[in-house]
Design an enzyme around this catalytic site. Structure first.
Site, mmCIF file in Angstrom:
data_model
loop_
_atom_site.group_PDB
_atom_site.id
_atom_site.type_symbol
_atom_site.label_atom_id
_atom_site.label_comp_id
_atom_site.label_asym_id
_atom_site.label_seq_id
_atom_site.Cartn_x
_atom_site.Cartn_y
_atom_site.Cartn_z
ATOM 1 N N GLY A 3 0.651 -1.325 0.167
ATOM 2 C CA GLY A 3 -0.180 -0.029 0.082
ATOM 3 C C GLY A 3 0.849 1.242 -0.097
ATOM 4 N N ASN B 290 -7.757 4.064 8.851
ATOM 5 C CA ASN B 290 -7.127 3.008 9.489
ATOM 6 C C ASN B 290 -7.185 3.046 10.824
ATOM 7 O OD1 ASN B 290 -5.240 5.118 8.194
ATOM 8 N ND2 ASN B 290 -3.737 3.994 9.515
ATOM 9 N N GLN C 84 -7.483 0.183 3.674
ATOM 10 C CA GLN C 84 -8.406 -0.386 4.656
ATOM 11 C C GLN C 84 -10.068 -0.775 4.124
ATOM 12 O OE1 GLN C 84 -7.889 -1.032 7.929
ATOM 13 N NE2 GLN C 84 -5.968 -0.581 7.931
ATOM 14 N N SER D 174 -3.706 -3.076 -0.625
ATOM 15 C CA SER D 174 -2.407 -4.091 -0.055
ATOM 16 C C SER D 174 -2.988 -5.813 0.252
ATOM 17 C CB SER D 174 -1.960 -3.412 1.050
ATOM 18 O OG SER D 174 -0.782 -4.141 1.546
ATOM 19 N N GLY D 175 -2.129 -6.574 -0.065
ATOM 20 C CA GLY D 175 -2.688 -7.830 0.229
ATOM 21 C C GLY D 175 -2.725 -8.435 1.584
ATOM 22 N N HIS D 176 -1.750 -7.531 2.542
ATOM 23 C CA HIS D 176 -1.838 -8.078 3.983
ATOM 24 C C HIS D 176 -2.964 -7.378 4.757
ATOM 25 C CE1 HIS D 176 0.099 -4.949 6.411
ATOM 26 N NE2 HIS D 176 0.441 -4.502 5.092
ATOM 27 N N THR E 46 11.489 -8.095 -11.365
ATOM 28 C CA THR E 46 10.876 -9.466 -11.399
ATOM 29 C C THR E 46 9.527 -9.716 -10.468
ATOM 30 O OG1 THR E 46 12.869 -10.256 -12.286
ATOM 31 C CG2 THR E 46 11.043 -11.930 -11.332
ATOM 32 N N CYS F 34 5.476 7.301 20.141
ATOM 33 C CA CYS F 34 6.596 7.776 20.695
ATOM 34 C C CYS F 34 7.555 8.239 19.600
ATOM 35 C CB CYS F 34 7.408 6.658 21.678
ATOM 36 S SG CYS F 34 8.073 7.606 23.225
HETATM 37 C C1 LIG Z 1 -1.778 -0.387 6.042
HETATM 38 C C2 LIG Z 1 -1.921 0.937 5.451
HETATM 39 C C3 LIG Z 1 -1.168 1.361 4.298
HETATM 40 C C4 LIG Z 1 0.331 0.741 4.099
HETATM 41 O O1 LIG Z 1 0.188 -0.428 3.424
HETATM 42 P P1 LIG Z 1 1.370 -1.513 3.535
HETATM 43 O O2 LIG Z 1 0.873 -2.495 2.515
HETATM 44 O O3 LIG Z 1 1.696 -1.927 4.807
HETATM 45 O O4 LIG Z 1 2.572 -0.747 2.824
HETATM 46 C C5 LIG Z 1 -1.552 2.543 3.630
HETATM 47 N N1 LIG Z 1 -2.715 3.079 4.018
HETATM 48 C C6 LIG Z 1 -3.395 2.659 4.681
HETATM 49 C C7 LIG Z 1 -4.887 3.225 4.995
HETATM 50 C C8 LIG Z 1 -3.284 1.408 5.702
HETATM 51 O O5 LIG Z 1 -4.066 0.859 6.379
#
Ligand SMILES: *Cc1c(COP(=O)(O)O)cnc(C)c1O
Length: 390
Positions: free
Chosen positions: A72, A152, A180, A200-202, A238, A326
């Site tokens: 992301g 987020n 999100q 983003s995948g995760h 790649t 922090c």
């Molecule tokens: C987690 C997040 C990102 C960053 O994504 P990554 O895959 O961790 O780099 C960007 N924007 C929002 C709103 C997110 O919650």
């Protein structure tokens, strides 16, 4: 991971077993480079194509409008920098908000140092961006509106469709950080007039380190990474084949289960919110009560210090996240909580709990009990002004 109650799904999610199974053949089995000519590469290329179709289908895009990235953050950086570069002759003004992810905010700050002008829109106390304010901020030299689909931290869902309509009407490109929202709420780049979108995948039970940038087909996307012909010459390197394949599978599953998952999570989220607000005095909900992600609860417990709360929750096997970070020795409230008007003290007492489809009511009942106990204990020994008697 050890056993506990994981309530930090806005930070990252557990990968689904089906996703892992889909990825495994591409590590040690068919590890061919998809760009190669020999026959094994054909199957790899095909799997990447399937992932492109699956990730595109989530948002009503064409597979050819999807560019795979390393996540992301890269997608946000790329979208904004590409437009700033590509539209430099048209103007240098960008509109965004004060509650964006740092991947957007820090990119905008970088571009300001390069001579761009950026308007950081305020949000209301629920974290909502006003479409009227977006429209008012548009100038003849505005080249991009970059506003997130869902926040987020506080989970607020933004009026993406209305913003897209305004952007289209005024001829300004619209990028949305949908990291999100993607896989969690319905999104359609056509009906919502979205020109660029990051995911983003995760964040949807897929692998880490893989994401996508959707870019409308008639736009010329300026490359961020140079060096090869991958991704139609726009993003060299790649391909992360296992990651891309896993992301595709996660997107397919998330699309199939979205409605059911969101209904289940909403019910559990509301159960947690109602219990916490009813049973713990001097507590408020951060973010919009209804227009929010189905898995997000974000509380402000007044008169406590969030860091201690997180540590004591961890001791009970409950994993959430706080509202401040922090930075160089001092505890700074998050920019999102500041933007919705919270004081530094209140922001410090904030706690974000984000559910997954595996979260159960029993777990949340335990969490509510423990929260009541711990917040009470912390207030009893607080160096803060004592809470007024209720
Ligand atoms: C987690 C997040 C990102 C960053 O994504 P990554 O895959 O961790 O780099 C960007 N924007 C929002 C709103 C997110 O919650």
């Amino acid at each position: 991971m050890q056993h506990g109650i994981y309530l930090d799904n806005a930070a990252t999610t557990k990968m689904r077993e089906e996703v892992l199974q889909e990825m495994l053949p591409f590590f040690c089995g068919n590890y061919a480079n998809p760009a190669a000519i020999y026959s094994p590469a054909g199957a790899v290329k095909k799997a990447v194509g399937t992932a492109r179709e699956r990730t595109a289908a989530m948002i009503g895009a064409k597979p050819g409008e999807i560019y795979f990235t390393a996540g992301g953050s890269e997608s946000d950086n790329w979208a904004i920098r590409a437009v700033a570069k590509g539209a430099a002759d048209k103007g240098r003004h960008i509109i965004t908000s004060k509650i964006e992810h740092h991947a957007v905010l820090h990119t905008c700050e970088y571009l300001e140092r390069q001579g761009c002008e950026v308007t950081y829109l305020d949000v209301d106390s629920d974290g909502l961006i006003s479409p009227e304010a977006v429209e008012k901020a548009i100038r003849p030299d505005t080249i991009l509106i970059s506003l997130m689909a869902a926040n987020n931290e506080i989970g607020t869902l933004e009026p993406v469709a209305r913003i897209g309509e305004i952007a289209r009407k005024r001829g300004v490109l619209f990028h949305t950080d949908a990291v999100q929202a993607y896989g969690h709420v319905p999104l359609n780049v056509e009906t919502m007039h979205i020109d660029l979108l990051s995911a983003s995948g995760h964040k949807l039970n897929g692998p880490k380190g893989v994401g996508l940038l959707y870019c409308r087909e008639n736009l010329r996307l300026h490359p961020l990474i140079f060096g090869g012909a991958q991704e139609r010459g726009r993003r060299a390197g790649t391909l992360n084949v296992p990651g891309i394949v896993g992301f595709g599978k996660a997107a397919q599953l998330a699309k199939e289960t979205m409605r059911e998952r969101s209904e289940k999570e909403t019910a559990l989220r509301d159960y947690l919110i109602d219990r916490v607000l009813a049973e713990i005095p001097h507590t408020t909900l951060n973010g919009h009560r209804r227009e929010r992600l189905s898995n997000n609860a974000n509380f402000c417990f007044r008169f406590i210090e969030g860091e201690s709360l997180l540590i004591l929750l961890d001791q009970q096997g409950i994993w959430g996240s706080g509202g401040s970070a922090c930075t160089s020795g001092a505890t700074e409230p998050s920019h999102v909580l500041s933007a919705i008007g919270m004081s530094r003290e209140d922001a410090r007492g904030s706690l974000r709990l984000t559910l997954s489809e595996e979260t159960t009511k029993e777990e949340l009942s335990y969490v509510a009990e423990k929260l009541k106990e711990i917040v009470g204990r912390l207030r009893g020994m607080a160096l803060w002004p004592s809470p007024p008697a209720r």
